[in-house]
Design a protein around this motif. Structure first.
Motif, PDB file in Angstrom:
ATOM      1  N   LYS A   1       0.858  -1.179   0.000  1.00 35.99           N
ATOM      2  CA  LYS A   1       0.000   0.000   0.000  1.00 35.99           C
ATOM      3  C   LYS A   1       0.895   1.230   0.000  1.00 35.99           C
ATOM      4  O   LYS A   1       1.653   1.466   0.943  1.00 35.99           O
ATOM      5  CB  LYS A   1      -0.916   0.000   1.235  1.00 35.99           C
ATOM      6  CG  LYS A   1      -1.871   1.174   1.287  1.00 35.99           C
ATOM      7  CD  LYS A   1      -2.761   1.091   2.519  1.00 35.99           C
ATOM      8  CE  LYS A   1      -3.720   2.270   2.604  1.00 35.99           C
ATOM      9  NZ  LYS A   1      -4.574   2.196   3.817  1.00 35.99           N
ATOM     10  N   ALA A   2       0.806   2.010  -1.081  1.00 37.36           N
ATOM     11  CA  ALA A   2       1.692   3.160  -1.236  1.00 37.36           C
ATOM     12  C   ALA A   2       0.879   4.424  -1.481  1.00 37.36           C
ATOM     13  O   ALA A   2       0.230   4.542  -2.526  1.00 37.36           O
ATOM     14  CB  ALA A   2       2.660   2.927  -2.408  1.00 37.36           C
ATOM     15  N   PRO A   3       0.866   5.371  -0.540  1.00 41.73           N
ATOM     16  CA  PRO A   3       0.251   6.673  -0.813  1.00 41.73           C
ATOM     17  C   PRO A   3       0.944   7.318  -2.009  1.00 41.73           C
ATOM     18  O   PRO A   3       2.142   7.100  -2.236  1.00 41.73           O
ATOM     19  CB  PRO A   3       0.500   7.460   0.478  1.00 41.73           C
ATOM     20  CG  PRO A   3       0.755   6.418   1.524  1.00 41.73           C
ATOM     21  CD  PRO A   3       1.415   5.282   0.819  1.00 41.73           C
ATOM     22  N   TRP A   4       0.199   8.106  -2.763  1.00 35.31           N
ATOM     23  CA  TRP A   4       0.781   8.669  -3.986  1.00 35.31           C
ATOM     24  C   TRP A   4       2.020   9.502  -3.717  1.00 35.31           C
ATOM     25  O   TRP A   4       2.932   9.562  -4.550  1.00 35.31           O
ATOM     26  CB  TRP A   4      -0.272   9.498  -4.717  1.00 35.31           C
ATOM     27  CG  TRP A   4      -1.352   8.683  -5.357  1.00 35.31           C
ATOM     28  CD1 TRP A   4      -2.689   8.739  -5.096  1.00 35.31           C
ATOM     29  CD2 TRP A   4      -1.192   7.687  -6.368  1.00 35.31           C
ATOM     30  NE1 TRP A   4      -3.375   7.832  -5.874  1.00 35.31           N
ATOM     31  CE2 TRP A   4      -2.476   7.172  -6.667  1.00 35.31           C
ATOM     32  CE3 TRP A   4      -0.094   7.160  -7.052  1.00 35.31           C
ATOM     33  CZ2 TRP A   4      -2.687   6.177  -7.622  1.00 35.31           C
ATOM     34  CZ3 TRP A   4      -0.301   6.164  -7.997  1.00 35.31           C
ATOM     35  CH2 TRP A   4      -1.581   5.696  -8.273  1.00 35.31           C
ATOM     36  N   ALA A   5       2.079  10.155  -2.562  1.00 29.45           N
ATOM     37  CA  ALA A   5       3.253  10.963  -2.248  1.00 29.45           C
ATOM     38  C   ALA A   5       4.509  10.114  -2.095  1.00 29.45           C
ATOM     39  O   ALA A   5       5.629  10.607  -2.260  1.00 29.45           O
ATOM     40  CB  ALA A   5       3.013  11.771  -0.973  1.00 29.45           C
ATOM     41  N   ALA A   6       4.340   8.824  -1.778  1.00 30.50           N
ATOM     42  CA  ALA A   6       5.481   7.929  -1.599  1.00 30.50           C
ATOM     43  C   ALA A   6       5.867   7.207  -2.888  1.00 30.50           C
ATOM     44  O   ALA A   6       6.893   6.533  -2.924  1.00 30.50           O
ATOM     45  CB  ALA A   6       5.176   6.894  -0.513  1.00 30.50           C
ATOM     46  N   VAL A   7       5.059   7.347  -3.933  1.00 33.32           N
ATOM     47  CA  VAL A   7       5.344   6.678  -5.205  1.00 33.32           C
ATOM     48  C   VAL A   7       6.371   7.492  -5.974  1.00 33.32           C
ATOM     49  O   VAL A   7       6.140   8.658  -6.311  1.00 33.32           O
ATOM     50  CB  VAL A   7       4.060   6.501  -6.036  1.00 33.32           C
ATOM     51  CG1 VAL A   7       4.388   5.937  -7.416  1.00 33.32           C
ATOM     52  CG2 VAL A   7       3.084   5.579  -5.315  1.00 33.32           C
ATOM     53  N   GLU A   8       7.505   6.875  -6.266  1.00 33.53           N
ATOM     54  CA  GLU A   8       8.572   7.554  -6.982  1.00 33.53           C
ATOM     55  C   GLU A   8       8.487   7.344  -8.486  1.00 33.53           C
ATOM     56  O   GLU A   8       9.083   8.098  -9.256  1.00 33.53           O
ATOM     57  CB  GLU A   8       9.924   7.062  -6.456  1.00 33.53           C
ATOM     58  CG  GLU A   8      10.113   7.344  -4.973  1.00 33.53           C
ATOM     59  CD  GLU A   8      11.161   6.443  -4.334  1.00 33.53           C
ATOM     60  OE1 GLU A   8      11.779   5.644  -5.067  1.00 33.53           O
ATOM     61  OE2 GLU A   8      11.345   6.520  -3.103  1.00 33.53           O
ATOM     62  N   GLY A   9       7.762   6.332  -8.906  1.00 30.99           N
ATOM     63  CA  GLY A   9       7.601   6.106 -10.338  1.00 30.99           C
ATOM     64  C   GLY A   9       7.221   4.669 -10.633  1.00 30.99           C
ATOM     65  O   GLY A   9       7.256   3.799  -9.756  1.00 30.99           O
ATOM     66  N   LEU A  10       6.827   4.440 -11.875  1.00 29.32           N
ATOM     67  CA  LEU A  10       6.527   3.103 -12.361  1.00 29.32           C
ATOM     68  C   LEU A  10       7.230   2.905 -13.697  1.00 29.32           C
ATOM     69  O   LEU A  10       7.414   3.859 -14.464  1.00 29.32           O
ATOM     70  CB  LEU A  10       5.023   2.885 -12.528  1.00 29.32           C
ATOM     71  CG  LEU A  10       4.197   2.847 -11.252  1.00 29.32           C
ATOM     72  CD1 LEU A  10       3.401   4.145 -11.110  1.00 29.32           C
ATOM     73  CD2 LEU A  10       3.246   1.655 -11.244  1.00 29.32           C
TER      74      LEU A  10
END
Length: 227
Positions: free
Chosen positions: A96-105
């Motif tokens: 579970k990753a909040p969008w602020a913690a997503v660095e990229g895909l």
């Protein structure tokens, strides 16, 4: 959250509407998982009812090993996204990753999620090199068609019609996995600054799959060893 008719639910006068998760998963994977389960249950059931000696017990010990693993690797994987976070259900754990913690895909030979300084495989969105090659051919044909339309005044009238072929839900000039990654990346960029999209990633193991698999494996090994 949505109402029964699928429309966004308004929580109150001062609350913004929230929407149901957008779900991405491999339909061929789900279909293959259901077929494998049906065949496996038929074979195990046949061994239980018509087997002799220790065969029924061995078949029963295989059941909690085989079924949870098939479910884990075919039916369970999914990606769920809303305005606050990205939820990745892999076979044995959930990220579970909040969008602020997503660095990229990234969509290469597999789809990868970069979040919280770590890299996670996204099982629910498999990459098909064959589909990607087909999409590239479609893209080349579409570009060639547009060039001809711009060069021939008699074909310009049909330009809008040919472009409309690619305005549906899926773009035939892009592989499905690449489209999903683009959509999730845009969602991350759009929602990363939301206050409700802040926080750290969390990882939970799927013990309801791991525990019966280990128990069944121990029972199977014990039956074989004492046979």
């Amino acid at each position: 959250m949505t109402d029964s008719d699928g429309k966004p639910h308004q929580g109150g006068a001062d609350s913004a509407p929230t929407y149901a998760d957008r779900v991405y998963r491999s339909v061929p994977g789900v279909i293959s998982g259901v077929l494998i389960l049906l065949v496996a249950l038929w074979l195990i059931g046949d061994a239980v009812f018509y087997g002799t000696g220790r065969t029924p017990w061995v078949a029963l010990s295989v059941l909690p090993v085989f079924v949870p693993l098939v479910v884990a690797y075919t039916l369970r994987p999914a990606v769920l996204a809303n305005d606050d976070r990205l939820l990745v259900r892999n076979p044995l754990r959930t990220i579970k990753a909040p969008w602020a913690a997503v660095e990229g895909l990234k969509s290469g030979y597999s789809v990868e999620l970069f979040a919280g300084g770590r890299t996670f495989q996204v099982w629910a969105v498999p990459v098909s090199l064959r589909q990607r090659k087909k999409a590239n051919r479609n893209q080349l044909r579409a570009a060639t068609g547009r060039s001809k339309e711009m060069g021939d005044p008699h074909l310009r009238e049909g330009a809008g019609k040919s472009r409309s072929l690619f305005s549906g839900g899926e773009d035939p000039t892009r592989a499905w996995s690449d489209q999903v990654v683009d959509t999730l990346t845009e969602t991350a960029e759009r929602n990363a600054a939301r206050p409700t999209a802040a926080g750290d990633i969390s990882i939970t193991w799927c013990w309801w799959i791991i525990a019966p698999t280990l128990a069944g494996l121990i029972a199977f090994v014990t039956l074989i060893a004492t046979g």
